[in-house]
Motif scaffolding. Structure first.
Motif, PDB file in Angstrom:
ATOM      1  N   PHE A  35      -4.377-169.417  -9.437  1.00  0.00           N
ATOM      2  CA  PHE A  35      -4.184-170.827  -9.104  1.00  0.00           C
ATOM      3  C   PHE A  35      -4.614-171.702 -10.268  1.00  0.00           C
ATOM      4  O   PHE A  35      -5.582-171.414 -10.969  1.00  0.00           O
ATOM      5  CB  PHE A  35      -4.989-171.189  -7.853  1.00  0.00           C
ATOM      6  CG  PHE A  35      -4.335-170.755  -6.577  1.00  0.00           C
ATOM      7  CD1 PHE A  35      -3.720-171.687  -5.753  1.00  0.00           C
ATOM      8  CD2 PHE A  35      -4.329-169.423  -6.202  1.00  0.00           C
ATOM      9  CE1 PHE A  35      -3.109-171.297  -4.578  1.00  0.00           C
ATOM     10  CE2 PHE A  35      -3.721-169.025  -5.030  1.00  0.00           C
ATOM     11  CZ  PHE A  35      -3.106-169.958  -4.212  1.00  0.00           C
ATOM     12  N   TYR A  52       0.074-171.182  -9.183  1.00  0.00           N
ATOM     13  CA  TYR A  52       0.008-171.752  -7.843  1.00  0.00           C
ATOM     14  C   TYR A  52      -0.951-172.933  -7.862  1.00  0.00           C
ATOM     15  O   TYR A  52      -1.933-172.941  -8.599  1.00  0.00           O
ATOM     16  CB  TYR A  52      -0.463-170.705  -6.835  1.00  0.00           C
ATOM     17  CG  TYR A  52       0.381-169.450  -6.845  1.00  0.00           C
ATOM     18  CD1 TYR A  52       1.680-169.451  -6.365  1.00  0.00           C
ATOM     19  CD2 TYR A  52      -0.127-168.263  -7.372  1.00  0.00           C
ATOM     20  CE1 TYR A  52       2.466-168.310  -6.390  1.00  0.00           C
ATOM     21  CE2 TYR A  52       0.646-167.112  -7.400  1.00  0.00           C
ATOM     22  CZ  TYR A  52       1.936-167.137  -6.912  1.00  0.00           C
ATOM     23  OH  TYR A  52       2.703-166.009  -6.955  1.00  0.00           O
ATOM     24  N   LYS A  54      -2.909-175.880  -5.069  1.00  0.00           N
ATOM     25  CA  LYS A  54      -3.286-176.075  -3.671  1.00  0.00           C
ATOM     26  C   LYS A  54      -3.634-177.543  -3.449  1.00  0.00           C
ATOM     27  O   LYS A  54      -4.330-178.151  -4.254  1.00  0.00           O
ATOM     28  CB  LYS A  54      -4.502-175.190  -3.339  1.00  0.00           C
ATOM     29  CG  LYS A  54      -5.088-175.410  -1.937  1.00  0.00           C
ATOM     30  CD  LYS A  54      -4.177-174.834  -0.875  1.00  0.00           C
ATOM     31  CE  LYS A  54      -4.868-174.778   0.504  1.00  0.00           C
ATOM     32  NZ  LYS A  54      -5.181-176.119   1.030  1.00  0.00           N
ATOM     33  N   GLY A  58      -0.940-177.344   1.544  1.00  0.00           N
ATOM     34  CA  GLY A  58      -0.884-175.894   1.469  1.00  0.00           C
ATOM     35  C   GLY A  58      -0.717-175.414   0.038  1.00  0.00           C
ATOM     36  O   GLY A  58      -1.111-176.087  -0.917  1.00  0.00           O
ATOM     37  N   VAL A  59      -0.100-174.251  -0.109  1.00  0.00           N
ATOM     38  CA  VAL A  59       0.052-173.591  -1.408  1.00  0.00           C
ATOM     39  C   VAL A  59       1.451-173.876  -1.960  1.00  0.00           C
ATOM     40  O   VAL A  59       2.456-173.676  -1.275  1.00  0.00           O
ATOM     41  CB  VAL A  59      -0.166-172.074  -1.270  1.00  0.00           C
ATOM     42  CG1 VAL A  59       0.145-171.362  -2.580  1.00  0.00           C
ATOM     43  CG2 VAL A  59      -1.601-171.787  -0.832  1.00  0.00           C
ATOM     44  N   ASP A  76      -1.712-171.526   4.144  1.00  0.00           N
ATOM     45  CA  ASP A  76      -3.081-171.061   3.930  1.00  0.00           C
ATOM     46  C   ASP A  76      -3.252-170.388   2.573  1.00  0.00           C
ATOM     47  O   ASP A  76      -2.330-169.759   2.050  1.00  0.00           O
ATOM     48  CB  ASP A  76      -3.470-170.077   5.038  1.00  0.00           C
ATOM     49  CG  ASP A  76      -3.435-170.716   6.416  1.00  0.00           C
ATOM     50  OD1 ASP A  76      -3.869-171.873   6.528  1.00  0.00           O
ATOM     51  OD2 ASP A  76      -2.952-170.057   7.359  1.00  0.00           O
ATOM     52  N   MET A  77      -4.455-170.487   2.027  1.00  0.00           N
ATOM     53  CA  MET A  77      -4.804-169.805   0.784  1.00  0.00           C
ATOM     54  C   MET A  77      -4.905-168.299   1.038  1.00  0.00           C
ATOM     55  O   MET A  77      -5.301-167.864   2.131  1.00  0.00           O
ATOM     56  CB  MET A  77      -6.145-170.302   0.252  1.00  0.00           C
ATOM     57  CG  MET A  77      -6.109-171.688  -0.327  1.00  0.00           C
ATOM     58  SD  MET A  77      -5.324-171.730  -1.948  1.00  0.00           S
ATOM     59  CE  MET A  77      -6.615-171.029  -2.980  1.00  0.00           C
ATOM     60  N   PRO A  78      -4.557-167.487   0.035  1.00  0.00           N
ATOM     61  CA  PRO A  78      -4.787-166.047   0.171  1.00  0.00           C
ATOM     62  C   PRO A  78      -6.292-165.762   0.212  1.00  0.00           C
ATOM     63  O   PRO A  78      -7.106-166.558  -0.274  1.00  0.00           O
ATOM     64  CB  PRO A  78      -4.129-165.461  -1.082  1.00  0.00           C
ATOM     65  CG  PRO A  78      -4.124-166.586  -2.065  1.00  0.00           C
ATOM     66  CD  PRO A  78      -3.957-167.838  -1.263  1.00  0.00           C
ATOM     67  N   TYR A  81      -8.213-164.448  -4.657  1.00  0.00           N
ATOM     68  CA  TYR A  81      -7.362-165.044  -5.692  1.00  0.00           C
ATOM     69  C   TYR A  81      -8.225-165.364  -6.910  1.00  0.00           C
ATOM     70  O   TYR A  81      -9.459-165.273  -6.878  1.00  0.00           O
ATOM     71  CB  TYR A  81      -6.697-166.317  -5.166  1.00  0.00           C
ATOM     72  CG  TYR A  81      -7.675-167.397  -4.761  1.00  0.00           C
ATOM     73  CD1 TYR A  81      -8.092-168.368  -5.666  1.00  0.00           C
ATOM     74  CD2 TYR A  81      -8.185-167.447  -3.463  1.00  0.00           C
ATOM     75  CE1 TYR A  81      -9.002-169.349  -5.309  1.00  0.00           C
ATOM     76  CE2 TYR A  81      -9.094-168.430  -3.086  1.00  0.00           C
ATOM     77  CZ  TYR A  81      -9.493-169.375  -4.012  1.00  0.00           C
ATOM     78  OH  TYR A  81     -10.394-170.339  -3.648  1.00  0.00           O
ATOM     79  N   GLY A  83      -8.853-168.442  -9.950  1.00  0.00           N
ATOM     80  CA  GLY A  83      -8.605-169.812 -10.367  1.00  0.00           C
ATOM     81  C   GLY A  83      -8.679-169.886 -11.877  1.00  0.00           C
ATOM     82  O   GLY A  83      -9.569-169.282 -12.488  1.00  0.00           O
ATOM     83  N   ASN A 115     -12.091-166.421  -6.747  1.00  0.00           N
ATOM     84  CA  ASN A 115     -12.229-167.415  -5.696  1.00  0.00           C
ATOM     85  C   ASN A 115     -12.988-168.622  -6.270  1.00  0.00           C
ATOM     86  O   ASN A 115     -12.477-169.278  -7.147  1.00  0.00           O
ATOM     87  CB  ASN A 115     -12.899-166.820  -4.466  1.00  0.00           C
ATOM     88  CG  ASN A 115     -11.915-165.940  -3.682  1.00  0.00           C
ATOM     89  OD1 ASN A 115     -10.946-165.418  -4.213  1.00  0.00           O
ATOM     90  ND2 ASN A 115     -12.166-165.770  -2.392  1.00  0.00           N
ATOM     91  N   GLU A 116     -14.206-168.886  -5.862  1.00  0.00           N
ATOM     92  CA  GLU A 116     -14.924-170.072  -6.354  1.00  0.00           C
ATOM     93  C   GLU A 116     -15.919-169.762  -7.470  1.00  0.00           C
ATOM     94  O   GLU A 116     -16.499-170.681  -8.052  1.00  0.00           O
ATOM     95  CB  GLU A 116     -15.676-170.729  -5.187  1.00  0.00           C
ATOM     96  CG  GLU A 116     -14.806-171.060  -3.981  1.00  0.00           C
ATOM     97  CD  GLU A 116     -13.691-172.031  -4.315  1.00  0.00           C
ATOM     98  OE1 GLU A 116     -13.938-172.940  -5.132  1.00  0.00           O
ATOM     99  OE2 GLU A 116     -12.580-171.878  -3.774  1.00  0.00           O
TER     100      GLU A 116
END
Length: 340
Positions: A35, A52, A54, A58-59, A76-78, A81, A83, A115-116
């Motif tokens: 993303f 991608y 967000k 959505g995506v 919805d997010m997978p 993923y 970033g 993810n984050e």
């Protein structure tokens, strides 16, 4: 193919870049959707084919090749993923061309997240030399290199992580519309107003499918009108002044091929689309239908001044059949009647 033998090379500049301390290698990672987290429209440091994005809807799928829209994929997010983010610290483009005499030189602080959580970061220096293999009035792209040592491998490794989400289009790069010299271009038209979900977001209906499209324009208002074969996206932007229209706001026109889902909006390569505008007494609300026709024009400027050619012309009409747009004629001149 260009080689360094045909490029302008500043040995001192390149030696300084190559002398930077090597960077750590990106650890082996499994492939997952990547993303875009950056502020700009698309990544420049890593050459992704697609990313991608967000938002609250959505995506969305976004391509790199100057397409003017995002294509909705899922709500919805997978679960898992990556970033990707980058801060662009590149020097001024004109300075690079004029003083450095290179085609491009970018400096990017790149970061990769799982993810984050941030899992990797580095600064990438990417230089593209100027091709000087033969006389040409225009600058040409030469060979490229990345620094410090190990950067090229890291950029390629991050690019290789990207995978398609469910529902990803199979053939997104098929031709989107026949060229002006093709007879099939005649007769394109439509009067179906696409459902507007937001200022620049529309629901497009095809044969057996629906697609949500977000037109990436800063225009105050947008509108999409569809026919059986194509849709037109009209972006009315009062901040964009067309010098040949006496300061009036211009309308940018994009086309969407309705052959299959996940087609994309493109600006037609036509002066007559680029310089079309809404007549002052009308607004986008007045547009109820469109017709695209082929006409003969004469070029009024440039190297081809005086030459005649066949090109697209777009006609926008209101509910009474009146034409609500006009085309700037500082660039072209209509020659005779429309082609039949």
């Amino acid at each position: 193919m260009p080689t360094s033998a045909c490029d302008y090379i500043d040995e001192k500049f390149e030696k300084e870049l190559q002398g930077l301390p090597p960077v750590a290698a990106l650890p082996p990672l499994e492939k997952r959707p990547v993303f875009w987290l950056g502020k700009g429209r698309f990544a420049k440091g890593v050459k992704f084919d697609h990313l991608y994005v967000k938002n609250e809807t959505g995506v969305w799928l976004r391509y790199k090749d100057e397409r003017k829209e995002d294509l909705f994929l899922q709500k919805d997010m997978p679960g898992r993923y990556y970033g990707y983010d980058e801060i662009d610290r590149s020097p001024d483009e004109m300075w690079v061309r004029r003083e450095l005499k290179y085609y491009e030189y970018g400096i990017y602080d790149i970061s990769l997240f799982e993810n984050e959580a941030k899992i990797f970061s580095q600064t990438a220096y990417i230089a593209t030399r100027q091709f000087i293999g033969f006389f040409n009035l225009h600058s040409m792209r030469g060979t490229s290199f990345a620094a410090p040592q190990g950067t090229e491998e890291n950029l390629n490794a991050i690019r290789g992580l990207q995978i398609p989400l469910d529902g990803f289009p199979k053939n997104p790069n098929e031709p989107w519309l026949v060229r002006p010299d093709k007879l099939e271009a005649r007769g394109y038209g439509g009067d179906k107003i696409a459902k507007k979900l937001a200022r620049n977001t529309f629901e497009i209906k095809g044969e057996g499918w629906r697609q949500t499209v977000r037109v990436n324009s800063l225009a105050k208002d947008t509108k999409v009108v569809c026919g059986d074969k194509i849709c037109l996206a009209l972006a009315f932007d009062e901040s964009k002044v067309n010098s040949c229209n006496n300061g009036a706001a211009s309308t940018t026109i994009y086309t969407l091929n309705l052959k299959q889902k996940f087609r994309d909006f493109y600006m037609l390569p036509s002066k007559n689309f680029k310089y079309a505008k809404i007549i002052d007494k009308f607004t986008l609300d007045d547009v109820k239908s469109f017709e695209i026709i082929l006409s003969k024009f004469r070029d009024l400027g440039g190297l081809d001044k005086g030459s005649e050619y066949i090109d697209y012309e777009v006609i926008l009409r209101n509910g009474e059949g009146e034409q609500v747009n006009e085309i700037c004629r500082n660039q072209t001149q209509k020659v005779g009647n429309r082609t039949q």
